[in-house]
Design a protein around this motif. Structure first.
Motif, short mmCIF file in Angstrom:
data_model
loop_
_atom_site.label_atom_id
_atom_site.label_comp_id
_atom_site.label_asym_id
_atom_site.label_seq_id
_atom_site.Cartn_x
_atom_site.Cartn_y
_atom_site.Cartn_z
N UNK A 1 1.14 -1.45 -0.04
CA UNK A 1 -0.07 -0.02 -0.16
C UNK A 1 1.20 1.37 -0.42
N UNK A 2 2.28 1.14 0.80
CA UNK A 2 2.72 2.44 1.04
C UNK A 2 3.24 2.49 -0.61
N UNK A 3 4.23 1.46 -1.70
CA UNK A 3 4.26 1.77 -3.25
C UNK A 3 3.39 2.35 -3.92
N UNK B 1 12.23 -7.58 9.67
CA UNK B 1 11.54 -8.69 9.62
C UNK B 1 11.63 -8.67 7.51
N UNK B 2 11.69 -7.90 6.94
CA UNK B 2 10.99 -8.14 5.42
C UNK B 2 12.89 -9.13 5.08
N UNK B 3 13.65 -7.94 5.25
CA UNK B 3 15.26 -7.84 4.80
C UNK B 3 14.65 -9.83 5.34
N UNK B 4 14.59 -10.36 6.17
CA UNK B 4 15.03 -11.28 7.00
C UNK B 4 13.68 -12.75 5.90
N UNK B 5 12.88 -12.22 5.44
CA UNK B 5 11.94 -13.43 4.78
C UNK B 5 12.40 -12.41 2.99
N UNK C 1 11.44 -8.38 -3.55
CA UNK C 1 9.96 -8.26 -4.55
C UNK C 1 8.71 -6.93 -4.38
N UNK C 2 8.83 -6.27 -3.13
CA UNK C 2 8.21 -4.69 -3.03
C UNK C 2 8.79 -3.94 -3.78
N UNK D 1 6.20 -2.24 -6.96
CA UNK D 1 6.44 -1.18 -7.47
C UNK D 1 6.52 -0.63 -8.17
N UNK D 2 8.10 -1.36 -9.42
CA UNK D 2 8.20 -1.06 -10.28
C UNK D 2 7.08 -1.34 -11.64
N UNK D 3 6.95 -2.60 -11.29
CA UNK D 3 5.52 -2.90 -12.21
C UNK D 3 4.05 -1.95 -12.43
N UNK D 4 4.26 -0.90 -11.21
CA UNK D 4 2.78 -0.14 -11.06
C UNK D 4 2.80 0.85 -11.85
#
Length: 386
Positions: free
Chosen positions: A318-320, A348-352, A357-358, A362-365
Protein backbone atom coordinates in the motif's frame (compact mmCIF):
# COMPACT_ATOMS: atom_id res chain seq x y z
CA UNK A 1 -51.53 -25.78 -1.34
CA UNK A 2 -53.49 -28.91 -2.28
CA UNK A 3 -56.17 -27.90 0.24
CA UNK A 4 -57.03 -25.08 -2.12
CA UNK A 5 -58.28 -27.47 -4.73
CA UNK A 6 -59.55 -30.48 -2.81
CA UNK A 7 -60.71 -31.55 0.61
CA UNK A 8 -61.35 -28.17 2.29
CA UNK A 9 -64.84 -27.12 3.36
CA UNK A 10 -64.90 -23.98 1.24
CA UNK A 11 -64.25 -25.86 -1.96
CA UNK A 12 -66.78 -28.67 -1.36
CA UNK A 13 -69.62 -26.30 -2.09
CA UNK A 14 -67.87 -25.00 -5.21
CA UNK A 15 -67.27 -28.52 -6.44
CA UNK A 16 -70.90 -29.49 -5.88
CA UNK A 17 -72.24 -26.44 -7.71
CA UNK A 18 -69.97 -27.09 -10.67
CA UNK A 19 -70.71 -30.79 -10.83
CA UNK A 20 -67.15 -31.66 -9.82
CA UNK A 21 -67.79 -33.03 -6.34
CA UNK A 22 -70.70 -35.47 -6.58
CA UNK A 23 -70.37 -38.33 -4.08
CA UNK A 24 -71.19 -41.01 -6.67
CA UNK A 25 -68.00 -40.34 -8.58
CA UNK A 26 -65.75 -37.53 -9.76
CA UNK A 27 -66.29 -35.94 -13.15
CA UNK A 28 -63.46 -37.02 -15.46
CA UNK A 29 -61.14 -34.67 -17.29
CA UNK A 30 -62.58 -35.85 -20.58
CA UNK A 31 -66.05 -34.80 -19.42
CA UNK A 32 -64.63 -31.43 -18.35
CA UNK A 33 -63.24 -30.63 -21.72
CA UNK A 34 -66.48 -31.04 -23.64
CA UNK A 35 -67.72 -27.85 -25.27
CA UNK A 36 -70.98 -27.73 -23.25
CA UNK A 37 -69.10 -28.32 -20.00
CA UNK A 38 -66.71 -25.51 -20.83
CA UNK A 39 -69.51 -23.04 -21.53
CA UNK A 40 -71.13 -23.95 -18.22
CA UNK A 41 -67.78 -23.78 -16.45
CA UNK A 42 -67.17 -20.29 -17.81
CA UNK A 43 -70.51 -19.11 -16.45
CA UNK A 44 -69.96 -20.69 -13.05
CA UNK A 45 -66.37 -19.44 -12.87
CA UNK A 46 -67.52 -15.87 -13.44
CA UNK A 47 -70.14 -16.25 -10.69
CA UNK A 48 -67.60 -17.64 -8.26
CA UNK A 49 -65.32 -14.66 -8.98
CA UNK A 50 -68.13 -12.26 -8.18
CA UNK A 51 -68.62 -14.12 -4.89
CA UNK A 52 -64.92 -13.67 -4.16
CA UNK A 53 -64.11 -17.39 -4.09
CA UNK A 54 -61.13 -18.84 -5.90
CA UNK A 55 -61.48 -22.60 -5.48
CA UNK A 56 -62.91 -23.07 -8.93
CA UNK A 57 -60.10 -21.10 -10.53
CA UNK A 58 -57.60 -23.41 -8.85
CA UNK A 59 -59.55 -26.43 -10.06
CA UNK A 60 -59.44 -25.11 -13.61
CA UNK A 61 -55.70 -24.61 -13.38
CA UNK A 62 -55.12 -28.11 -12.06
CA UNK A 63 -57.44 -30.02 -14.36
CA UNK A 64 -57.05 -28.04 -17.55
CA UNK A 65 -53.48 -26.79 -17.46
CA UNK A 66 -51.93 -29.94 -16.04
CA UNK A 67 -49.49 -31.43 -18.55
CA UNK A 68 -51.66 -34.56 -18.70
CA UNK A 69 -54.77 -32.67 -19.81
CA UNK A 70 -55.31 -33.27 -23.52
CA UNK A 71 -56.95 -30.03 -24.64
CA UNK A 72 -57.51 -28.87 -28.18
CA UNK A 73 -56.74 -25.31 -29.20
CA UNK A 74 -60.29 -24.05 -28.64
CA UNK A 75 -60.53 -25.62 -25.19
CA UNK A 76 -57.16 -24.25 -24.13
CA UNK A 77 -58.15 -20.78 -25.33
CA UNK A 78 -61.35 -20.98 -23.31
CA UNK A 79 -59.41 -22.07 -20.22
CA UNK A 80 -57.20 -19.01 -20.49
CA UNK A 81 -60.27 -16.85 -21.05
CA UNK A 82 -61.77 -18.12 -17.78
CA UNK A 83 -58.54 -17.37 -15.95
CA UNK A 84 -58.50 -13.85 -17.39
CA UNK A 85 -61.94 -13.23 -15.92
CA UNK A 86 -60.99 -14.67 -12.54
CA UNK A 87 -57.39 -13.74 -12.01
CA UNK A 88 -57.75 -10.25 -10.61
CA UNK A 89 -60.65 -11.21 -8.33
CA UNK A 90 -59.30 -14.23 -6.46
CA UNK A 91 -57.09 -14.26 -3.40
CA UNK A 92 -53.30 -14.26 -3.49
CA UNK A 93 -52.96 -17.97 -2.67
CA UNK A 94 -55.04 -18.93 -5.68
CA UNK A 95 -53.17 -16.55 -7.97
CA UNK A 96 -49.89 -18.09 -6.78
CA UNK A 97 -51.26 -21.56 -7.43
CA UNK A 98 -52.17 -20.58 -10.97
CA UNK A 99 -48.81 -18.84 -11.47
CA UNK A 100 -47.00 -22.05 -10.49
CA UNK A 101 -48.81 -23.88 -13.32
CA UNK A 102 -48.37 -21.16 -15.92
CA UNK A 103 -44.66 -20.64 -15.18
CA UNK A 104 -43.87 -24.03 -16.73
CA UNK A 105 -45.86 -23.44 -19.93
CA UNK A 106 -44.81 -21.76 -23.18
CA UNK A 107 -48.28 -21.00 -24.56
CA UNK A 108 -49.68 -18.53 -22.02
CA UNK A 109 -51.32 -15.40 -23.50
CA UNK A 110 -48.96 -12.47 -23.00
CA UNK A 111 -51.49 -10.27 -21.22
CA UNK A 112 -52.17 -12.95 -18.61
CA UNK A 113 -48.46 -13.55 -18.15
CA UNK A 114 -47.78 -9.82 -17.79
CA UNK A 115 -50.52 -9.51 -15.17
CA UNK A 116 -49.00 -12.27 -13.06
CA UNK A 117 -45.41 -11.07 -13.55
CA UNK A 118 -46.36 -7.64 -12.18
CA UNK A 119 -48.54 -8.99 -9.36
CA UNK A 120 -47.37 -9.05 -5.73
CA UNK A 121 -44.07 -10.90 -5.44
CA UNK A 122 -45.58 -14.02 -3.86
CA UNK A 123 -47.61 -14.47 -7.05
CA UNK A 124 -45.07 -13.14 -9.53
CA UNK A 125 -42.06 -15.12 -8.26
CA UNK A 126 -42.47 -18.39 -10.24
CA UNK A 127 -43.22 -16.45 -13.43
CA UNK A 128 -40.21 -14.15 -13.00
CA UNK A 129 -37.79 -16.97 -12.23
CA UNK A 130 -39.02 -19.78 -14.47
CA UNK A 131 -41.20 -18.59 -17.36
CA UNK A 132 -39.37 -19.07 -20.65
CA UNK A 133 -41.87 -16.75 -22.35
CA UNK A 134 -40.53 -13.59 -20.71
CA UNK A 135 -38.10 -12.02 -23.17
CA UNK A 136 -35.58 -9.26 -22.54
CA UNK A 137 -37.94 -6.37 -23.24
CA UNK A 138 -40.53 -7.79 -20.82
CA UNK A 139 -37.90 -8.34 -18.13
CA UNK A 140 -36.44 -4.85 -18.52
CA UNK A 141 -39.94 -3.34 -18.22
CA UNK A 142 -40.58 -5.39 -15.08
CA UNK A 143 -37.30 -4.16 -13.55
CA UNK A 144 -38.23 -0.56 -14.41
CA UNK A 145 -41.79 -0.76 -13.10
CA UNK A 146 -41.36 -2.79 -9.90
CA UNK A 147 -39.32 -2.74 -6.71
CA UNK A 148 -36.42 -4.72 -5.31
CA UNK A 149 -38.39 -7.92 -4.65
CA UNK A 150 -39.28 -8.34 -8.34
CA UNK A 151 -35.76 -7.32 -9.37
CA UNK A 152 -34.21 -9.94 -7.08
CA UNK A 153 -36.44 -12.62 -8.60
CA UNK A 154 -35.42 -11.62 -12.14
CA UNK A 155 -31.76 -11.75 -11.04
CA UNK A 156 -32.19 -15.46 -10.24
CA UNK A 157 -33.39 -16.43 -13.75
CA UNK A 158 -31.12 -18.91 -15.50
CA UNK A 159 -29.27 -17.64 -18.57
CA UNK A 160 -29.84 -13.89 -18.16
CA UNK A 161 -28.50 -11.86 -21.09
CA UNK A 162 -26.06 -9.00 -20.69
CA UNK A 163 -28.79 -6.44 -21.44
CA UNK A 164 -30.96 -7.61 -18.54
CA UNK A 165 -27.95 -7.93 -16.23
CA UNK A 166 -26.94 -4.34 -17.04
CA UNK A 167 -30.44 -3.13 -16.15
CA UNK A 168 -30.20 -4.95 -12.82
CA UNK A 169 -26.75 -3.47 -12.16
CA UNK A 170 -28.15 -0.01 -12.85
CA UNK A 171 -30.49 -0.36 -9.85
CA UNK A 172 -27.40 -0.21 -7.58
CA UNK A 173 -29.38 -2.24 -5.04
CA UNK A 174 -27.12 -4.43 -2.92
CA UNK A 175 -29.51 -7.39 -2.55
CA UNK A 176 -30.39 -7.32 -6.25
CA UNK A 177 -26.71 -7.31 -7.19
CA UNK A 178 -25.85 -10.11 -4.78
CA UNK A 179 -28.54 -12.29 -6.38
CA UNK A 180 -27.20 -11.43 -9.83
CA UNK A 181 -23.57 -12.12 -8.90
CA UNK A 182 -24.52 -15.49 -7.39
CA UNK A 183 -26.34 -16.45 -10.60
CA UNK A 184 -23.34 -17.93 -12.35
CA UNK A 185 -25.35 -18.56 -15.53
CA UNK A 186 -26.04 -14.83 -15.95
CA UNK A 187 -23.99 -13.05 -18.59
CA UNK A 188 -22.28 -9.86 -17.39
CA UNK A 189 -20.98 -7.23 -19.80
CA UNK A 190 -17.71 -5.31 -19.32
CA UNK A 191 -19.79 -2.31 -18.22
CA UNK A 192 -21.70 -4.45 -15.72
CA UNK A 193 -18.51 -5.84 -14.21
CA UNK A 194 -16.88 -2.42 -14.09
CA UNK A 195 -19.87 -0.77 -12.44
CA UNK A 196 -20.21 -3.55 -9.88
CA UNK A 197 -16.52 -3.29 -9.05
CA UNK A 198 -16.97 0.45 -8.53
CA UNK A 199 -19.91 -0.14 -6.20
CA UNK A 200 -17.89 -2.73 -4.28
CA UNK A 201 -15.46 0.00 -3.21
CA UNK A 202 -18.25 1.36 -1.00
CA UNK A 203 -20.20 -1.83 -0.41
CA UNK A 204 -18.29 -4.68 1.21
CA UNK A 205 -21.28 -7.03 0.81
CA UNK A 206 -20.68 -7.13 -2.96
CA UNK A 207 -17.01 -8.05 -2.75
CA UNK A 208 -17.19 -11.78 -1.94
CA UNK A 209 -19.88 -12.73 -4.51
CA UNK A 210 -18.07 -10.63 -7.12
CA UNK A 211 -14.73 -12.35 -6.48
CA UNK A 212 -16.41 -15.76 -6.62
CA UNK A 213 -17.64 -15.29 -10.18
CA UNK A 214 -15.83 -17.46 -12.70
CA UNK A 215 -15.91 -14.69 -15.31
CA UNK A 216 -14.12 -12.11 -13.14
CA UNK A 217 -10.74 -11.51 -14.81
CA UNK A 218 -7.63 -11.89 -12.59
CA UNK A 219 -6.62 -8.29 -13.31
CA UNK A 220 -9.89 -7.07 -11.83
CA UNK A 221 -9.41 -9.27 -8.76
CA UNK A 222 -5.94 -7.79 -8.39
CA UNK A 223 -7.43 -4.29 -8.56
CA UNK A 224 -9.92 -5.21 -5.83
CA UNK A 225 -7.08 -6.51 -3.64
CA UNK A 226 -6.41 -2.87 -2.82
CA UNK A 227 -9.69 -2.29 -0.96
CA UNK A 228 -11.06 -5.62 0.27
CA UNK A 229 -10.50 -6.96 3.77
CA UNK A 230 -7.87 -9.43 4.92
CA UNK A 231 -10.05 -12.53 4.44
CA UNK A 232 -10.79 -11.65 0.82
CA UNK A 233 -7.14 -10.79 0.18
CA UNK A 234 -6.33 -14.33 1.28
CA UNK A 235 -9.05 -15.61 -1.06
CA UNK A 236 -7.62 -13.63 -3.98
CA UNK A 237 -4.14 -14.90 -3.23
CA UNK A 238 -5.34 -18.51 -3.18
CA UNK A 239 -7.59 -18.39 -6.23
CA UNK A 240 -5.96 -15.96 -8.65
CA UNK A 241 -2.53 -16.06 -10.22
CA UNK A 242 -1.60 -12.44 -9.62
CA UNK A 243 1.77 -12.82 -11.30
CA UNK A 244 0.18 -13.49 -14.70
CA UNK A 245 -2.74 -11.13 -15.03
CA UNK A 246 -4.13 -11.20 -18.56
CA UNK A 247 -7.46 -9.50 -19.14
CA UNK A 248 -9.55 -8.44 -22.12
CA UNK A 249 -9.04 -4.74 -22.89
CA UNK A 250 -12.80 -4.14 -22.86
CA UNK A 251 -13.16 -5.37 -19.28
CA UNK A 252 -10.03 -3.61 -18.06
CA UNK A 253 -11.12 -0.32 -19.66
CA UNK A 254 -14.62 -0.64 -18.21
CA UNK A 255 -13.27 -1.17 -14.70
CA UNK A 256 -10.94 1.82 -15.05
CA UNK A 257 -13.75 3.98 -16.35
CA UNK A 258 -16.09 2.94 -13.55
CA UNK A 259 -13.51 3.64 -10.85
CA UNK A 260 -12.48 6.96 -12.34
CA UNK A 261 -16.08 8.08 -12.85
CA UNK A 262 -16.29 8.86 -9.15
CA UNK A 263 -13.54 11.34 -8.33
CA UNK A 264 -12.23 11.74 -4.78
CA UNK A 265 -11.12 15.27 -5.66
CA UNK A 266 -7.37 14.67 -5.32
CA UNK A 267 -5.14 17.23 -7.03
CA UNK A 268 -2.14 15.17 -8.11
CA UNK A 269 -0.06 18.18 -9.17
CA UNK A 270 1.23 21.25 -7.37
CA UNK A 271 0.63 24.85 -8.47
CA UNK A 272 3.40 24.52 -11.07
CA UNK A 273 1.95 21.33 -12.55
CA UNK A 274 4.56 19.03 -11.01
CA UNK A 275 4.10 15.75 -9.13
CA UNK A 276 4.17 16.06 -5.34
CA UNK A 277 7.03 13.55 -5.00
CA UNK A 278 9.82 16.02 -4.26
CA UNK A 279 7.76 18.03 -1.78
CA UNK A 280 6.79 14.88 0.12
CA UNK A 281 10.42 13.73 0.29
CA UNK A 282 11.30 17.20 1.59
CA UNK A 283 8.64 16.87 4.32
CA UNK A 284 10.06 13.48 5.28
CA UNK A 285 13.63 14.77 5.46
CA UNK A 286 12.67 17.92 7.34
CA UNK A 287 9.97 16.66 9.72
CA UNK A 288 10.28 12.87 9.69
CA UNK A 289 7.46 10.37 9.44
CA UNK A 290 4.87 12.70 10.98
CA UNK A 291 5.68 15.44 8.49
CA UNK A 292 5.41 13.00 5.60
CA UNK A 293 2.04 11.65 6.80
CA UNK A 294 0.73 15.19 7.30
CA UNK A 295 1.85 16.24 3.81
CA UNK A 296 0.23 13.21 2.17
CA UNK A 297 -2.98 13.79 4.13
CA UNK A 298 -3.10 17.40 3.00
CA UNK A 299 -3.11 16.30 -0.65
CA UNK A 300 -5.61 13.43 -0.39
CA UNK A 301 -7.86 15.26 2.08
CA UNK A 302 -7.62 12.81 4.96
CA UNK A 303 -6.84 13.13 8.65
CA UNK A 304 -3.50 11.98 10.04
CA UNK A 305 -5.06 8.80 11.41
CA UNK A 306 -6.82 7.99 8.12
CA UNK A 307 -3.68 8.73 6.10
CA UNK A 308 -1.40 6.58 8.25
CA UNK A 309 -3.90 3.71 8.05
CA UNK A 310 -4.00 4.04 4.27
CA UNK A 311 -0.21 4.13 3.96
CA UNK A 312 0.30 0.99 6.04
CA UNK A 313 -2.89 -1.01 5.34
CA UNK A 314 -0.97 -3.74 3.47
CA UNK A 315 2.55 -2.75 4.44
CA UNK A 316 5.05 -2.18 1.66
CA UNK A 317 2.41 -2.79 -1.02
CA UNK A 318 0.00 0.00 0.00
CA UNK A 319 2.89 2.37 0.71
CA UNK A 320 4.28 1.64 -2.74
CA UNK A 321 0.93 2.35 -4.38
CA UNK A 322 0.70 5.76 -2.72
CA UNK A 323 4.33 6.63 -3.46
CA UNK A 324 3.86 5.69 -7.12
CA UNK A 325 0.62 7.72 -7.28
CA UNK A 326 2.61 10.80 -6.23
CA UNK A 327 5.20 10.19 -8.95
CA UNK A 328 8.06 8.78 -6.86
CA UNK A 329 10.75 6.56 -8.33
CA UNK A 330 12.09 3.39 -6.69
CA UNK A 331 14.93 5.21 -4.90
CA UNK A 332 12.49 7.64 -3.31
CA UNK A 333 10.21 4.74 -2.37
CA UNK A 334 13.14 3.01 -0.62
CA UNK A 335 13.83 6.24 1.25
CA UNK A 336 10.24 6.44 2.49
CA UNK A 337 9.79 2.75 3.34
CA UNK A 338 11.85 2.44 6.57
CA UNK A 339 10.58 5.76 7.93
CA UNK A 340 6.89 4.93 7.46
CA UNK A 341 6.90 1.16 8.01
CA UNK A 342 9.51 1.24 10.76
CA UNK A 343 12.95 -0.30 10.93
CA UNK A 344 11.61 -3.40 12.66
CA UNK A 345 9.34 -4.14 9.73
CA UNK A 346 12.22 -3.56 7.33
CA UNK A 347 14.36 -6.04 9.27
CA UNK A 348 11.61 -8.65 9.02
CA UNK A 349 11.22 -8.00 5.29
CA UNK A 350 14.94 -8.48 4.75
CA UNK A 351 14.89 -11.69 6.77
CA UNK A 352 12.08 -13.00 4.56
CA UNK A 353 13.65 -11.78 1.32
CA UNK A 354 10.69 -9.49 0.65
CA UNK A 355 12.50 -6.26 -0.20
CA UNK A 356 13.21 -7.14 -3.84
CA UNK A 357 9.63 -8.31 -4.32
CA UNK A 358 8.33 -4.99 -3.02
CA UNK A 359 10.58 -3.07 -5.41
CA UNK A 360 9.52 -5.23 -8.37
CA UNK A 361 5.84 -4.72 -7.55
CA UNK A 362 6.42 -0.96 -7.26
CA UNK A 363 8.19 -0.74 -10.61
CA UNK A 364 5.49 -2.82 -12.34
CA UNK A 365 2.81 -0.38 -11.22
CA UNK A 366 1.97 2.56 -13.47
CA UNK A 367 1.22 6.00 -12.06
CA UNK A 368 -2.31 5.91 -13.48
CA UNK A 369 -3.04 2.52 -11.93
CA UNK A 370 -1.76 3.74 -8.58
CA UNK A 371 -3.87 6.91 -8.73
CA UNK A 372 -7.01 4.95 -9.61
CA UNK A 373 -6.42 2.73 -6.58
CA UNK A 374 -5.74 5.62 -4.18
CA UNK A 375 -8.81 7.39 -5.54
CA UNK A 376 -10.88 4.28 -4.74
CA UNK A 377 -9.40 4.07 -1.23
CA UNK A 378 -10.27 7.69 -0.54
CA UNK A 379 -13.84 7.25 -1.78
CA UNK A 380 -14.23 4.12 0.33
CA UNK A 381 -12.95 5.96 3.42
CA UNK A 382 -15.66 8.62 3.14
CA UNK A 383 -15.83 12.36 2.69
CA UNK A 384 -12.57 14.25 2.32
CA UNK A 385 -11.50 17.49 3.96
CA UNK A 386 -11.46 19.37 0.65
Amino acid sequence: MSSLISGDTGNKKAKTESGLGKPDGAVSTNQMVGSASYERLLKLAHQRAVDGKGGLAASIAKMCLDSRADLNEEELSLTFDILRKLIDQVEVQIRRYIADYLAERVDVPQDLLDFLANDVINVAYPILVHSAQLEDDHLIAIIDNNGAAHQMAVAKRPGLTGAVSDKLVSTANTEVLINLLRNLSAEMTPWGIGETVRLSVHDADLQAPLLQRRDLPPAVAKRMYAWVGDALRDYIGRNYDLDTVIVADAVSDAVDAALEAEDAGIDWYDEKGRDHAQRLIGALEGQGEEGFVEAVGAVIGKTEVETRKMLTRTGAESLGIICRAFGMDSNQYMTVMPEVLGHRSMKEMRANNQINGAIEAFEALTKDQARTTVNAWCISAGATKH
